[in-house]
Scaffold this active site. Structure first.
Site, short mmCIF file in Angstrom:
data_model
loop_
_atom_site.label_atom_id
_atom_site.label_comp_id
_atom_site.label_asym_id
_atom_site.label_seq_id
_atom_site.Cartn_x
_atom_site.Cartn_y
_atom_site.Cartn_z
N TYR A 442 0.81 -1.24 0.00
CA TYR A 442 0.00 0.00 0.00
C TYR A 442 0.84 1.28 0.00
O TYR A 442 2.03 1.23 0.18
CB TYR A 442 -1.08 -0.02 1.08
CG TYR A 442 -0.74 -0.14 2.54
CD1 TYR A 442 0.52 0.07 3.05
CD2 TYR A 442 -1.78 -0.45 3.44
CE1 TYR A 442 0.75 -0.03 4.41
CE2 TYR A 442 -1.54 -0.55 4.81
CZ TYR A 442 -0.28 -0.34 5.28
OH TYR A 442 -0.05 -0.43 6.61
N GLU A 443 0.18 2.38 -0.27
CA GLU A 443 0.84 3.68 -0.52
C GLU A 443 1.81 3.59 -1.69
O GLU A 443 2.86 4.24 -1.70
CB GLU A 443 1.59 4.18 0.73
CG GLU A 443 0.83 4.20 2.02
CD GLU A 443 -0.53 4.91 1.93
OE1 GLU A 443 -0.74 5.66 0.96
OE2 GLU A 443 -1.36 4.68 2.81
N GLY A 444 1.42 2.84 -2.70
CA GLY A 444 2.29 2.63 -3.86
C GLY A 444 3.11 1.38 -3.66
O GLY A 444 3.93 1.32 -2.74
#
Lengths: 596, 596
Positions: A442-444
């Site tokens: 997550y978050e890229g």
């Protein structure tokens, strides 16, 4: 059965002996009074809160999970989470590094960073509730209107309200340009927002009175793709002008996900059915505004990796000292016992030292970046701010991806130390592995981080930021290059520095002709840069430890041994990574998709 | 949503084109009639059973888990497991490679091996029930008395009864010399066995009518340590002479464990309270007898790793072709769609090809070893049997550790292909990762495998077994060394062969002076040997693929691309591993245990 003690001694070493934060803070007007005593006191209290309040809820929170009630569309967090959050708010922890104008305590981010390491070690799932709120605070602080700030920030600063980021939709995660949620302008300047979001961490919860959703959506006249996305503030309850809660806004949780880990945090499907929202920043510039949030979140995810690495290490260490099994290959070590403690075995030590080095290197790395972030935000000299901003921009994707990959490896090694018991839930170790897995996504995803590093942060400015960071390393190498006692650290540091330079140029040349070359090299390249940072910081820490090894404090002997282990056993990963990065795109692209 | 198709084409390639099993079977009297048609037919039917009966129960079995009833001390397996087991028994699958004297079909182990790959891909937790039974069959077949064999083997062969191995106790897993369970001789030649066992897979279940426990315990006069352990046969129900079930034996399940994965298999605490048992083999020689079981189980665990690698790959591939996200860096590939399928991205391909190469290399490796095992057991020439036995002994720990490490990496890469969806239970991918983690632990941790390889299998006989295997590689290198088209494979194969030779000698010398040197090098050393095997087999597969690449069958183009990927991207791990293995024990042993 699991345990956690805040690693205060090592934090103090990093902050005071390695980074000398007190001196740096003196140069930063808002933080000039933040002295060593204050730093240590905050971290000691923070450590108590983490280990005494949050840690006891970690395992139970994992087993219990969050519960969704279809009727009321509400989420109940695991037993104790809400009370812990109240304690957190009452003690003022949410306000630690927030702007005093909105009720914050105004302490440096560097301190908040160390505090978050302890929160994440204690309970990653719980920590995501305040963690995301802090991201929402930063985004609104940077891009909100004065009116928005006055109304919302004090509540986010106190922690009374929490925040989320609503980006992902079922058909788009990485590729936000595809998103479909729509915002219809209203006569009063507000918008009616309609759409369906997924994977919204903490999207619905019972820990806070109100939830401030930051939502990406398209205006009617929006261009296609990522340049037509705007950011909106969508509260769960519409606040009255005095901050009291008004009507329920039609943004509801439709379901929560069953996941591999972080069971204590609700991962929500959020349905917006004409929910009232207000534009944050400029129309169609939502992604840029959200990037403030994203960058903070990326550093935060790196901290999650660090936190899990540390707590896994601590527990594996206790087990390795307690568990008696087999005799040492080099002769009996505990003759009074039926077998030797397994910490005598070389490979058990390899697993423990891997986690220890990843934890100590990660702590130095994130503290170093956090201090640069404080300088970027508050240093009076514009050039210093610019230089620090470049370092932060360069290293943010490395913190995120390198530390979360490391945590995956370290928690798995620590599980292995336990043998079969590592696989059993009650020992607590397998939860760390499951929790650690999300941080690489997550978050890229970590692939996206690597493309951000190699493409945007390095190749796009011809390596200027990397050179800036390299100059620090070069100065250190030159300063200590003739110091015989440092040669075991300086030699491999200089070597990996040279290799990064050459590798960067080679990939730059190749990707100039074919951009897939950058995509094919990026993931191993990022880990090479991670090792460059670790080599630099372990060499600096070794320098201090060498100077103080005769001080009578055995901490320095341990630090030296960890640094030596790092160079002997972990840095060699670069020999693999560089070969992989150099092997090019052809071995990946040759096979037709239909022939896989 | 997850799916599985038996990889019959690649199995046929490995068995018929790479290993030419039909010709080998002709030399083995019991298998002389096992022709290609029969092999393919069995695998096709086996694949149907696996994908149609077992696979649909995999995800539901994980979510539901096993249930323990405290009152009756019984275990209920997940819905459908019992019925699937009945189908398995009725179709005669349990008997596939068993001795015809006891009702078996007498087919080669090589075929059973491929069948088990498919079972494990479909449902590892379920497969452990018949898998452990087969191990018990082999142990009893090798070491049981004629009377024991006549009474028990037909029931294990048919699958009517299942079997377990009861080794571990709470205070001893790796170090069985510490075990405390006791066996008291009775006047009638039986024993009363008392003790507590943990981690007994399938220890109690509802799939079979009776459970034959193979239990390690100490006789009253037993010497201390591992030389005082005997093996006993302890049935759940004492059978009458005609095979019907008699009295319930006091060996009861006291609890089942909550685990990270393999939820469909009951991991039992087993309490023996004067349970009746019979000695298998010689007194105090229980560990040797159990090693038949252990070696079969170790190959079986390697197959579990392979099975998970394959099914994870298949699912990640489907997702990567379906999911549209971002445009290719080298230009739009699917102009008619809002974004390109993610299989266009180099790093997605890297993750997929990693799993694909680990699956195809692992399939070749385990099939190669299984065929050597068939030769060891049934070849008429004693020297051939001895040579094959040496190869099997050498490579068994490598199959177990290398393939299960690979599966951990491959399933994690496949999860990453899914982005956030990989973390969500309903997509099925995270289960493969959780299930894969146990395989690195049980049947001897991967550290123990590495010590078995380096210490017992290599250094203890001065590398004789390794040289025997190396001679095969040398012959291949010499045969194809002047073939220009093969040089891209032969050159790195010869290189890694030389490196293994040098590394082995160096570690041998160092560990002669200090045995901790072997312990410090063993884990990376084993993976280097694993890569030697993969390099050899991928070079052989590439040779075939080169010869047939113009045949019009695109299978060979894919095989070549996979082999090239292996040499370019996976073999470079050895550059790291060799440095780690050579770095010595000092960096691990320097730190005092108290200073960790």
């Amino acid at each position: 059965m699991p345990q956690y003690n805040a690693p205060l001694r090592d934090m103090q070493f990093v902050l005071h002996e390695l980074l000398n934060v007190e001196e740096v803070f003196k140069e930063l007007p808002p933080h000039a009074d933040t002295n060593r005593e204050l730093v240590d006191q905050v971290l000691e209290e923070g450590g108590k809160f983490a280990s005494q309040v949050l840690f006891p809820l970690n395992h139970s929170g994992d087993r219990e999970g969050c519960h969704y009630d279809r009727e009321s569309k509400t989420v109940t967090t695991p037993k104790g989470f809400k009370q812990a959050y109240q304690q957190y708010v009452e003690a003022g922890w949410a306000a630690l590094s927030c702007d005093p104008e909105f009720g914050g305590q105004g302490l440096p981010l560097t301190i908040n960073n160390s505090f978050y390491e302890m929160l994440n070690s204690s309970n990653q799932a719980w920590t995501m509730y305040p963690g995301l709120s802090h991201g929402a605070y930063e985004c609104l602080h940077a891009h909100g209107s004065e009116e928005q700030k006055q109304l919302y920030l004090p509540k986010l600063v106190s922690g009374e309200w929490t925040g989320t980021m609503c980006l992902t939709e079922a058909h788009c995660g990485t590729d936000l340009g595809l998103l479909r949620s729509k915002a219809e302008p209203q006569a009063d300047g507000s918008y009616k927002i309609t759409g369906n979001k997924i994977f919204i961490s903490a999207g619905e919860n019972d820990v806070s009175a109100n939830i401030i959703h930051l939502v990406l959506a398209r205006l009617p006249d929006a261009p296609e793709g990522s340049k037509g996305i705007s950011l909106f503030l969508v509260p769960k309850f519409l606040p009255n002008a005095d901050g009291s809660l008004g009507a329920r806004n039609p943004i509801f949780c439709g379901a929560i996900e069953e996941k591999m880990g972080i069971h204590g945090n609700a991962t929500c499907q959020m349905n917006l059915d004409g929910a009232t929202g207000w534009l944050i920043g400029q129309p169609h510039k939502g992604l840029q505004a959200m990037f403030v949030f994203m960058n903070a979140a990326r550093l935060g995810v790196g901290m999650q990796g660090l936190g899990l690495t540390e707590v896994a290490y601590q527990n594996a260490l206790v087990y390795a000292k307690d568990r008696l099994q087999m005799r040492s290959l080099s002769g009996i070590k505990a003759a009074d016992k039926p077998a030797d403690p397994i910490i005598v075995h070389p490979d058990v030590r390899r697993m423990l030292l891997t986690a220890k080095a990843f934890a100590e290197g990660g702590r130095a790395f994130t503290s170093y970046v956090a201090l640069e972030l404080d300088k970027e935000l508050t240093h009076p000299d514009e050039q210093v701010r610019k230089d620090s901003a470049d370092i932060v921009a360069l290293l943010t994707p490395v913190v995120k991806a390198f530390l979360t990959d490391n945590a995956w490896m370290a928690t798995s090694e620590c599980l292995q130390v336990y043998g079969g018991h590592g696989y059993i839930a009650e020992w607590g170790m397998e939860q760390y592995v499951r929790d650690a897995r999300i941080n690489m996504i997550y978050e890229g995803t970590n692939t996206i981080q690597s493309l951000d590093l190699l493409g945007r942060k390095i190749l796009m400015d011809n390596g200027a930021k990397l050179k800036k960071f390299g100059a620090q390393i070069q100065a250190f190498v030159e300063e200590h290059g003739t110091d015989e006692s440092m040669s075991e650290f300086i030699t491999p540091l200089a070597d990996i520095g040279d290799k990064v330079t050459k590798l960067t140029m080679e990939i730059g040349m190749k990707s100039f002709a074919n951009q897939d070359e950058a995509g094919a090299a990026a993931v191993p390249y990022l880990r090479v840069v991670g090792h460059l940072v670790f080599s630099y910081l372990f060499a600096r820490m070794a320098k201090i430890a060498l100077e103080k090894q005769d001080s009578g404090d055995s901490f320095y002997a341990a630090k030296l041994a960890t640094a030596r282990f790092y160079f002997a056993r972990l840095l060699p990963e670069t020999a693999m990574l560089i070969r992989q990065a150099r092997s090019g795109a052809a071995n990946l692209m040759a096979l037709d998709a239909e022939l896989f």
